[in-house]
Write a protein that holds these residues in place. Sequence first.
Motif, PDB file in Angstrom:
ATOM      1  N   ASN A   6      24.673 -15.563 -10.487  1.00  0.00           N
ATOM      2  CA  ASN A   6      25.075 -14.219 -10.113  1.00  0.00           C
ATOM      3  C   ASN A   6      25.217 -13.377 -11.385  1.00  0.00           C
ATOM      4  N   ASP A  63      34.486 -11.302  -6.060  1.00  0.00           N
ATOM      5  CA  ASP A  63      34.346 -11.701  -4.660  1.00  0.00           C
ATOM      6  C   ASP A  63      33.365 -10.783  -3.936  1.00  0.00           C
ATOM      7  N   GLU A  67      30.506 -14.335  -2.724  1.00  0.00           N
ATOM      8  CA  GLU A  67      30.501 -14.842  -1.347  1.00  0.00           C
ATOM      9  C   GLU A  67      31.417 -14.102  -0.387  1.00  0.00           C
ATOM     10  N   HIS A  69      34.834 -13.950   0.147  1.00  0.00           N
ATOM     11  CA  HIS A  69      35.808 -14.794   0.840  1.00  0.00           C
ATOM     12  C   HIS A  69      37.010 -14.001   1.337  1.00  0.00           C
TER      13      HIS A  69
END
Length: 134
Positions: A6, A63, A67, A69
Amino acid sequence: MKASSNPIEISFERAAMRCADLTPLVYRRLFDAHPEAQAMFRTDGGDLVKGSMLALAIEAVLDFAGERHGHFRLIACEVASHDGYGTPRELFMAFFAVIRDSVRDLLGEEWSTEIAQAWDQLLVEIDAFARATA
């Protein structure tokens, strides 16, 4: 430990190798670009507040860029909170660009086109998210 692919995470990892604490860099840049922001911070314990605010913002950014979360939802909460403090929305959003610019300066020649494009897209997405939750 698996290396991240990433670009946002990579940029923070590389920045962390060069600087143990981004707080002074980020807030110096913020206050230079937006002097009105300095008056919004109390002088008593201000450095702790700044450090905490930056840490939460970075956690939300990571975040949001990853992903998702749930930590990214802090952005929506803080939009509402900062509206209550009287912080202009443009200034709130400028904070994320200031973080990016501070990381970019630390990375120097390691700031790649891929990282730049990922940050540009991220800032557009954060702005859209903040507007949708307002």
